[in-house]
Each structure stands twice: as C-alpha cells, then as structure tokens.
Scaffold this motif. Sequence first.
Motif, PDB file in Angstrom:
ATOM      1  N   TYR A  54     -27.269 -38.278 -50.374  1.00  0.00           N
ATOM      2  CA  TYR A  54     -28.137 -37.310 -50.432  1.00  0.00           C
ATOM      3  C   TYR A  54     -28.922 -37.321 -48.940  1.00  0.00           C
ATOM      4  CZ  TYR A  54     -28.279 -37.055 -55.478  1.00  0.00           C
ATOM      5  OH  TYR A  54     -27.669 -37.060 -56.819  1.00  0.00           O
ATOM      6  N   LYS A  86     -15.471 -11.732 -24.551  1.00  0.00           N
ATOM      7  CA  LYS A  86     -16.118 -11.924 -25.700  1.00  0.00           C
ATOM      8  C   LYS A  86     -17.546 -11.898 -25.772  1.00  0.00           C
ATOM      9  CE  LYS A  86     -12.174 -13.568 -27.986  1.00  0.00           C
ATOM     10  NZ  LYS A  86     -11.680 -12.391 -28.745  1.00  0.00           N
ATOM     11  N   SER A  90     -20.740 -15.319 -30.233  1.00  0.00           N
ATOM     12  CA  SER A  90     -19.319 -14.868 -31.006  1.00  0.00           C
ATOM     13  C   SER A  90     -19.415 -16.317 -31.744  1.00  0.00           C
ATOM     14  CB  SER A  90     -18.412 -14.875 -30.148  1.00  0.00           C
ATOM     15  OG  SER A  90     -18.709 -16.002 -28.933  1.00  0.00           O
ATOM     16  N   PRO A  92     -17.583 -16.943 -34.598  1.00  0.00           N
ATOM     17  CA  PRO A  92     -16.214 -17.604 -34.865  1.00  0.00           C
ATOM     18  C   PRO A  92     -15.968 -18.895 -34.152  1.00  0.00           C
ATOM     19  CG  PRO A  92     -15.930 -15.556 -35.310  1.00  0.00           C
ATOM     20  CD  PRO A  92     -17.176 -15.633 -34.704  1.00  0.00           C
ATOM     21  N   ALA A  93     -16.063 -18.657 -32.762  1.00  0.00           N
ATOM     22  CA  ALA A  93     -15.675 -19.672 -31.736  1.00  0.00           C
ATOM     23  C   ALA A  93     -16.653 -21.010 -32.041  1.00  0.00           C
ATOM     24  CB  ALA A  93     -15.734 -19.383 -30.428  1.00  0.00           C
ATOM     25  N   VAL A  95     -17.991 -22.008 -34.819  1.00  0.00           N
ATOM     26  CA  VAL A  95     -17.656 -22.690 -36.137  1.00  0.00           C
ATOM     27  C   VAL A  95     -17.003 -24.114 -35.737  1.00  0.00           C
ATOM     28  CG1 VAL A  95     -16.569 -22.848 -38.168  1.00  0.00           C
ATOM     29  CG2 VAL A  95     -17.864 -20.812 -37.353  1.00  0.00           C
ATOM     30  N   VAL A  96     -15.890 -23.968 -34.811  1.00  0.00           N
ATOM     31  CA  VAL A  96     -15.391 -25.321 -34.652  1.00  0.00           C
ATOM     32  C   VAL A  96     -16.353 -26.519 -34.411  1.00  0.00           C
ATOM     33  CG1 VAL A  96     -13.420 -26.382 -33.384  1.00  0.00           C
ATOM     34  CG2 VAL A  96     -13.214 -23.830 -34.254  1.00  0.00           C
TER      35      VAL A  96
END
Lengths: 172, 387
Positions: A54, A86, A90, A92-93, A95-96
Amino acid sequence: MKTPNIIGIFDNDDQVVEAIHTLKSKNIKIADVHAPFASHHILKDLGKESRIPYGSVLAGAFAIVATFSFIYWTSVINYPIVFGGKPNFSFPAWVVVIYLMTILLTFIGTVIIFQMRTKMNFGKKAELMHIDSTEDKFVMIIEQDADITEKEVQNIKKMLSDHGAIEVRMDN
Amino acid sequence: MDQKFTFSSTLKLRLAGLIGLGLIVTIYGFISNPDKTWANLLLNNFYFLSLALGAMFFVALQYVTESGWATMFKRLPEAMSFYIIIAGAIAILLFFGMPSLYEWAEPGVTDHDALIAHKSPYLNVPFFMIRLVVVFAIWLLLMVIMRRYSLKEDAEASLALFNKTKRISMAFIFLFVVTFSIAAIDWIMTIDAHWYSTIFGLRAIISALYYAIAVMILLAFFLRGKFGIFQEMNVAHRHDFSRYIFRLSIAWGYLWFVQYLIIWYANIPEATTYFVTRVNPPWSPLFYLEFILNWTIPFLVTMSDDFGRKKVVLISMSILLLIGFYIMLYLQIMPGTIGEMHFGLIDVGMFVGFAGIFLYFFFTFFSKAAIMPVNHPYLKESMTKEL
C-alpha cells in the motif's frame, strides 16, 4: 529487568510453520521469526502480512502527480517553447517520462517508507538473535510475560524441540 | 478422477440454435450487404482463432516453464484450440471476399497505385493464399500432435511423454510467434495497405494470450457452477488467473501505447492517417473505449491481489475483456473495409453464430477426453495448490 526471550532455532521452514500452528493453538504469542529468506507461509501464519504494497501504491500515485505537475510547469507555464511543431501540452510524449519517474520514485519511496516503519536507518547495527539466521537457520523468538511460570517455559521449550528445533535457549 | 464430461443434448440444441441464428444472419447479410458480411466474417473468425491459438500458447507456456498450477485446467485450452479446424475452413472461404476486403487484391489496382505496386511481390493473391494454407497447416499439425500426446498420457503414465510435449511446446512458441505475426499482418494489417506498423504482430500475439485467459476463466467458472467440475479450484488458482490478467493488461497497454506514441511522434502523414481516422468521429468513442476496457479497468481493478482474485471480479473482468477484444478488432478492420460505423443486426448475429460454433467445438472435444489429465506429473501439485 527484562525477562529473557525463549529462542528456538530451526533447520527448515516447514518445521517453523508447524511449530507456529501448535504454539498458536495453545495461545502462546510468538514475537517474531527471523528467516534467511522471505516466506509467505511464515508471514501469513504469524499474522504479519506486510502492508508495504500500500505504501508503494501511495508512492506511485505521488510520483505520477508530481512528475506530471513538474513537466506541465516547465513546458507549459514556465518555459513554453515549441519543439518540432508539437503543442506545448503534448501528453503522449510525457507518458514515457511519467512512467519511468513512477518506477524510480516508487522504488525510492518504498525504501523510505520501509525504513521509517521498521526503524532501520542507515548505519544501524544489526540486532541478531543468532548469526546463522543470515545463512540457513530459522530463529523463532517468544517473549516471556512477567507472570509466566517456570513450568510453562519448560512446556514451550519442549514444544519447540518436539517440532524439530535443533537448539532451544534463553536469551535477551 | 478419469470421469468424462457429457455434452448434454439440451446444451447441444442451444448451441445449435446459436449457430443456426448466425447462419441465417450471414445469409441475410450476403444478400443485403456483402461487404459488411465479409468484414464481419474476417473479424469473428480472427477473434475466435486468436482465442484458440492463445489457449494453445497457454498450454505451451505451462510446459516450457514447467509450472503446475494450471494442469487441472489443461483440458480447457486443449479443447478451445480445436476451433482452428473451422477457422482454417472459413479463412480459405475468405478468398472469395478478398476484393471487397483488401484494397490491394482488387484487380488492376497496381496500375494506378505506386505503393501497392511496390508491395505487390509480397501482397498478391496467390502468395497470400499459400501463406494462409502454410500457417494453418503448421497450427493444425502442432495441435494434433499435442492432443495425441495428451491423450496417450492418460492411457500410460510416462515422463517421456511430458518431455516430448515440452519439446513440441518450445517449437510451437517459436513457430506461433512467426506464423501468427504473418497471419495478423496478412489478414488484418493489409486492410490498410498503405499503412504499416512493425509491432502489429506482437500486439496480436499478446492479445491472443490475454483474451484466451479470459475465456478460460469464464469457462472454468461456468463448468464449475453448472456441472460441478473443477471443485478443487480454490483461491490459489483464482489468484494465478488474476495475475495473468494483471500482467497481460500491462503488456497490452504497453504495446498499444508504443504503437501510438511512435506514430504520433514521428508524424509521418502516411502513418498518422490510420490514427486520424480513428480518433475522429464516428470511431473516437470506440478508440477511447478500447483502451479503457483493455487496459485501464483491468489494470486498476486487479492491481490489488486480494480484490482481484474474487470470483465476481474475475468474471466481470473477463467479460469486459471479451468486449474490449471485439472493439479492438472492430477498430482494426471496419474503418478500412466498410468505412462507416453501422453496428447492427449483422454484427451481433454473426458474432453469436461464431460463438456458437466455438463453444460447440469446445464442448465436443472437451467431452472426448477425461476432464483431468490423470497421469500428468503436475496434476497433484495443481489440485492441492495453496496460496
């Protein structure tokens, strides 16, 4: 003066599990078992299920929010600069980066939470009941209550050796 | 122990009813809207073929890793894999629908489309059919061998058979990755002949295993509830099933995102058109729903192992996943073939029909062997498993 603990030293985890069952059925409280490796059976039977997952989830959630806020602040609010056409926001970039930071911060956070809960700070000297519990032996510790009688102590000692304890002794 | 499952005539009749319904809808579809019917035929056939192959992949994994927990359920994936026979027949039937499914298969398209002309040494109808026949031959051969060893083991206990099956499983995993990549790329990806994704095959492979587990869970609970078999299934097995869902949901989400991120980042018009179509109406709701159903919900719900191994959680996650799989394939196939979203009678009816065929085959072959693989070396470990 602290009463000495009863210590039983075992060769394998199956004997420890059986001993735990017997002692529990006689309502004798086991303080702890020191084992050379993590054993789910022992943890479960002792009723000492770890709550560290937890803590990890909390650390992970914190990491996601913190990393997202940081990237948002740097690339949208504080220094909005256009890279390769871009948009500033942005996702999506990001997320990594968030993904990797979550792994890192979850790990660090879990270690910190673990050390805080178990009070095992860096540089702390090891409290070993038996040096072999770092190698191949299982050490079971039973704390004596103040009003325990000598007969009961003998009883517990007998139970431990009946279950295959290779050594039973009193120790602080 | 070596009792058999009896495929009762009421169950047979019900499944036959589903198949009949599907058949009627298919015939109606071919009359009223052949394009859509071909697309649905491809979708449903690939859907259930994935489940069949994923089940076989699951068995092979258990052998290669020598894990014992699922041995008790071994006959489930084994019987599921028999759908490959029907899938092969229907896939060959697709030959007649190729011009309506695949842009590159239309006669004369190479004259005015330079890209397809460039790809035509690989993408042409004869070579396509050769690949199709070869991959099905490989799957059928391996399926028959694995089943034969499995039945032989019931008759005579020997460790040699286990080792032989293990070797076949190794071969299967290797061949499955290659052949199923070819299959997914050929049948699904080339619908959008101008677009390609190098991770497409891997996504199909992970999906096959992911959804096959979901079907296994549903079938195991169904058989336990209705017929009282798999009574030994306990919290340990449910735990392992839920871990499979959790970990494969991560793998699925990872691959989905890898595919999306690279295309989004590189921003090559050729590649992005595929996603531009899908993130805009009418497909956009399905686009987000696909990701939510296949990754977000299973990941968050099964994250806690105490919660994830509850029976009701496992069953509801499996149902969600099967819907998610349909949406995934729907999004991969429909925008390129029929180009507009009309979810209706043909889609539902044909899915029901295919599900009927799949289950009919499953129960037929499930009833042909003993429910438990009695002489399997790991059976005892599986049946007495504790958490």
